[in-house]
Motif scaffolding. Structure first.
Motif, PDB file in Angstrom:
ATOM      1  N   ALA A   4     -17.877  -9.039  16.295  1.00 17.33           N
ATOM      2  CA  ALA A   4     -16.706  -8.424  16.935  1.00 17.33           C
ATOM      3  C   ALA A   4     -15.415  -9.157  16.597  1.00 17.33           C
ATOM      4  O   ALA A   4     -14.321  -8.663  16.869  1.00 17.33           O
ATOM      5  N   LEU A   5     -15.530 -10.354  16.012  1.00 16.77           N
ATOM      6  CA  LEU A   5     -14.353 -11.158  15.703  1.00 16.77           C
ATOM      7  C   LEU A   5     -13.640 -10.547  14.498  1.00 16.77           C
ATOM      8  O   LEU A   5     -14.184 -10.494  13.399  1.00 16.77           O
ATOM      9  N   PRO A   6     -12.408 -10.083  14.681  1.00 17.81           N
ATOM     10  CA  PRO A   6     -11.718  -9.414  13.570  1.00 17.81           C
ATOM     11  C   PRO A   6     -11.229 -10.414  12.531  1.00 17.81           C
ATOM     12  O   PRO A   6     -11.084 -11.608  12.803  1.00 17.81           O
ATOM     13  N   GLU A   7     -10.969  -9.939  11.338  1.00 16.01           N
ATOM     14  CA  GLU A   7     -10.384 -10.774  10.301  1.00 16.01           C
ATOM     15  C   GLU A   7      -8.944 -11.119  10.684  1.00 16.01           C
ATOM     16  O   GLU A   7      -8.220 -10.293  11.239  1.00 16.01           O
ATOM     17  N   ASP A   8      -8.535 -12.365  10.369  1.00 19.63           N
ATOM     18  CA  ASP A   8      -7.173 -12.783  10.704  1.00 19.63           C
ATOM     19  C   ASP A   8      -6.139 -11.869  10.056  1.00 19.63           C
ATOM     20  O   ASP A   8      -5.127 -11.509  10.673  1.00 19.63           O
TER      21      ASP A   8
END
Length: 745
Positions: free
Chosen positions: A443-447
């Motif tokens: 769930a962690l999006p790309e910066d």
């Protein structure tokens, strides 16, 4: 033997019983937060205050007393069911400077945590305070532990040398003594005795302002050394004081770990991150024993090296800076410039070592020294607490691993992208260590995806306020070239913002462009007609350039809207005194004194007025009052010495001048006065030494060359005398007295 052992056992049992009984009693008011054996606070103001919202629910928000130092935060007093509550603590990096909470690692962490589906709700409350050192962070920690946190995140270490303080019993200087005092400080018996004896020791001083001036007692709020008029001049190399600062930091980290452990709350520490590559030392000090010729050669070599570096001749620049290091190995700027030359030459490993050494030698250590970082690692390792390496997060994305302007906006503060990288690292740490929180790495999006989308939600004013804060930091830290570059790169800010115009005036004045400074202050007043500092500084510039009538008009106009400002009355008094209007000057100084009876600058000027009127006893009375308000004030000691000389009391004069030297060892005027005293007393060789030091510390005045040349001639050293005079004549070719001394055989 049995009787001795029995008596010992009974004694220990009695002590334990007393501790238990005292532990059942409530501590006197204020003692709960007074467990630091190194220092205390005149008052403790909570960061958060309670209020009831329109729905009748009790909530907590940032106290109005704290909004200068903390982001506005607002959250329920009772943590909602299913919500995880995280507090982030530390200094201005945690706060999010030069911007605000939205782009701090706290703000980004809140966004990242609440992206994960099915993980529940997360509160991330930013309790980072601008300029807060570990001893103040610890007080905040005690408060927030009462608000039912699930995790505490602490980033501290940069601000340990930011505030002026005096540690009690500095003479012992032994870590073992500090640890023993810290251990005793945890006992209920010690706390009770301390609460009973402290009021007696303080006498009748009950006001917080009075208490704040006692050794070992700080005010309720931060007052940094750089906020004071002496600024960088108050920083001197002091290894004894530094050792006590490091020991205090060790104690604070251990205490914070113990507080969290006692409360059953997990804690994560983070490494402080700083700019090694692109930020020069705040202050470099020349070895006071370095001969005048070597000192001048050092400055010449540094100037030549910088010119070589700017023109792309890195190899030659490297040789020049190596020569500078050889002349004075403790001069921080030499190490920094050598590091830059090594970097330009492609020797990254040597560059990193030199740049690190430059930070360690900085006389104004506003970046966490290696000792602070080592203590943090040692304490965390000993307690089994994790220390998250945020430095590595930026280093592995930076060419050569030397952190610079790629992610940091000044000496320590990351930009929004850097803060997002920190938040991502913390998110992954939480995911690894709290598997039941339901976080999902997928769930962690790309910066690159999240950063532009979130930044687009912020208006232009948000970023302009951030740039303005950054300019303020540069001006505050006396980095005027850097501040000028920022202002030049943001013309829209200068056009629309009166404070930016005022800051530009400060920058131009400090860089010697007085005409541009006048224009900037005047244009600032068009957007901020009553701005006190713009009027005061503009009047000061007019005074410096001999436009006394214009200066007086501005001061009087400023006093129409700031009539209760003692500094303005004092400044007007200085102008009037310098134009021969002593009676009117006295009226202005007396009015300033009425408004602020303990203002050292006002008292000094009243004393100077009396000294000029040949009333040395009256003047000394004012200087004594000034020293009661500020015991280390070099001007008051210096002026007292002049009064004693006027009275013919040469021993008293010498004592005062030596006190001034102790407080300001690089003040050329103090050295000159001490030299004149020794000459008057017939001590020619000591006089020559003081005149030599005066010239070393200030070669911008022809009198300093004259004094040394003349005293050397008195000592029979004709050729050295002529050499000093010739050196002065090269800088002041129209000075007839120097020409005469230079040509004398």
């Amino acid at each position: 033997m049995k009787k001795t052992l029995l008596a010992l056992a009974l004694g220990i049992a009695l002590i334990v019983l007393v501790e238990i009984l005292l532990g059942l009693l409530p501590l006197p008011a204020g003692q709960q937060d007074s467990q630091d054996p190194f220092l205390g606070f005149s008052a403790v103001n909570p960061v958060f205050e309670s209020y009831t919202d329109e729905h009748g629910a009790r909530r907590l928000r940032t106290s109005h007393l704290k909004r200068k130092w903390f982001n506005p935060q607002d959250f329920p007093a009772a943590k909602p069911r299913g919500t995880r509550r995280i507090f982030t603590l530390g200094g201005s990096t945690t706060y999010g400077r030069p911007y605000f909470n939205q782009t701090s690692f706290s703000g980004w962490l809140r966004t990242l945590l609440n992206i994960s589906p099915g993980a529940g709700e997360f509160e991330v409350i930013n309790a980072g305070g601008i300029s807060y050192a570990s001893y103040r962070v610890k007080v905040v920690l005690r408060e927030v532990l009462a608000y039912d946190p699930d995790l505490i995140i602490i980033l501290t270490g940069h601000n340990e040398f930011l505030e002026r303080r005096t540690y009690p019993d500095m003479s012992d200087g032994l870590p073992a003594t500090s640890r023993l005092r810290a251990l005793l400080g945890k006992t209920n018996t010690y706390k009770l005795l301390k609460s009973l004896l402290e009021p007696l020791a303080r006498g009748k001083k009950t006001k917080s302002t009075a208490a704040a001036k006692e050794p070992g007692v700080l005010g309720a709020e931060v007052e940094t050394l750089l906020d004071q008029s002496a600024g960088l001049n108050m920083y001197r190399r002091d290894t004894v004081f530094a050792a006590r600062v490091f020991e205090h930091f060790r104690f604070n980290v251990a205490e914070m770990i113990a507080l969290c452990r006692k409360a059953g709350v997990p804690v994560l520490f983070c490494t402080p991150v700083d700019n090694l590559k692109d930020f020069s030392p705040f202050k470099s000090s020349v070895d006071p024993d370095l001969p005048v010729a070597s000192r001048q050669e050092l400055q010449r070599v540094l100037a030549d090296g910088q010119e070589l570096l700017q023109t792309g001749r890195a190899g030659e620049a490297r040789s020049a800076f190596e020569r500078a290091v050889a002349l004075d190995s403790l001069y921080a700027m030499s190490r920094y410039l050598l590091g830059r030359a090594l970097l330009a030459s492609g020797d990254t490993a040597s560059a990193a070592a030199s740049l690190l050494q430059a930070r360690e030698l900085d006389v104004c250590p506003l970046r966490a020294p290696q000792r602070v970082q080592r203590i943090l690692a040692e304490q965390c390792r000993a307690a089994g607490v994790e220390l998250l390496n945020l430095r590595a997060v930026l280093a592995r994305r930076t060419p050569g691993g030397i952190i610079g302007n790629e992610y940091l906006m000044d000496h320590i503060h990351p930009g929004p992208e850097g803060h997002l990288l920190f938040a991502g690292e913390i998110y992954r740490w939480i995911m690894r260590n709290f598997t039941d929180w339901g976080l999902d790495a997928a769930a962690l999006p790309e910066d690159a995806e999240l950063l532009p989308k979130e930044l687009a939600r912020l208006d232009a004013d948000y970023f302009q306020r951030g740039v303005l804060n950054l300019v303020k930091v540069m001006v505050w830290a006396a980095k005027y070239r850097e501040a000028e570059t920022l202002l030049d790169a943001n013309p829209a800010l200068y056009e629309k913002n009166g404070e930016a115009r005022y800051l530009n005036g400060v920058v131009k004045e400090k860089l010697g462009d007085y005409e541009a400074a006048v224009r900037s202050y005047a244009s600032a007043l068009k957007l901020m007609p009553g701005h006190r500092n713009s009027m005061s500084f503009l009047a000061g510039l007019y005074t410096r350039n001999g436009y006394y009538q214009e200066a007086e008009k501005i001061y009087r106009r400023a006093l129409e809207s700031h009539g209760d400002d003692p500094q303005l009355h004092c400044n007007l008094g200085i102008l009037l005194a310098n134009t021969g209007r002593e009676a009117e000057a006295g009226e202005s100084f007396n009015r300033a004194h009425e408004l602020d009876p303990s203002n050292a600058m006002v008292l000094n000027n009243l004393g100077l007025l009396a000294y000029r009127g040949k009333q040395p006893d009256k003047a000394l009375g004012y200087f004594r009052q000034s020293l009661e308000a500020a015991p280390d004030n070099p001007q008051a000691h210096n002026f007292s010495g002049l009064c004693y000389m006027m009275k013919g009391d040469l021993p008293g004069a010498e004592q005062s001048f030596l006190q001034a030297v102790k407080a300001a060892p690089e003040d050329a005027s103090v050295r000159t006065n001490l030299g004149n005293l020794y000459r008057r007393a017939g001590k020619i060789a000591p006089a020559a030494e003081q005149f030599r030091l005066a010239l070393m510390f200030d070669s911008r005045r022809p009198d300093n060359f004259l004094n040394l040349a003349m005293i050397l001639r008195e000592l029979g050293q004709s050729e050295p005398s002529a050499a000093v005079a010739r050196e002065g004549l090269a800088r002041f070719p129209d000075n007839a007295r120097l020409r005469k001394l230079a040509s004398a055989e």
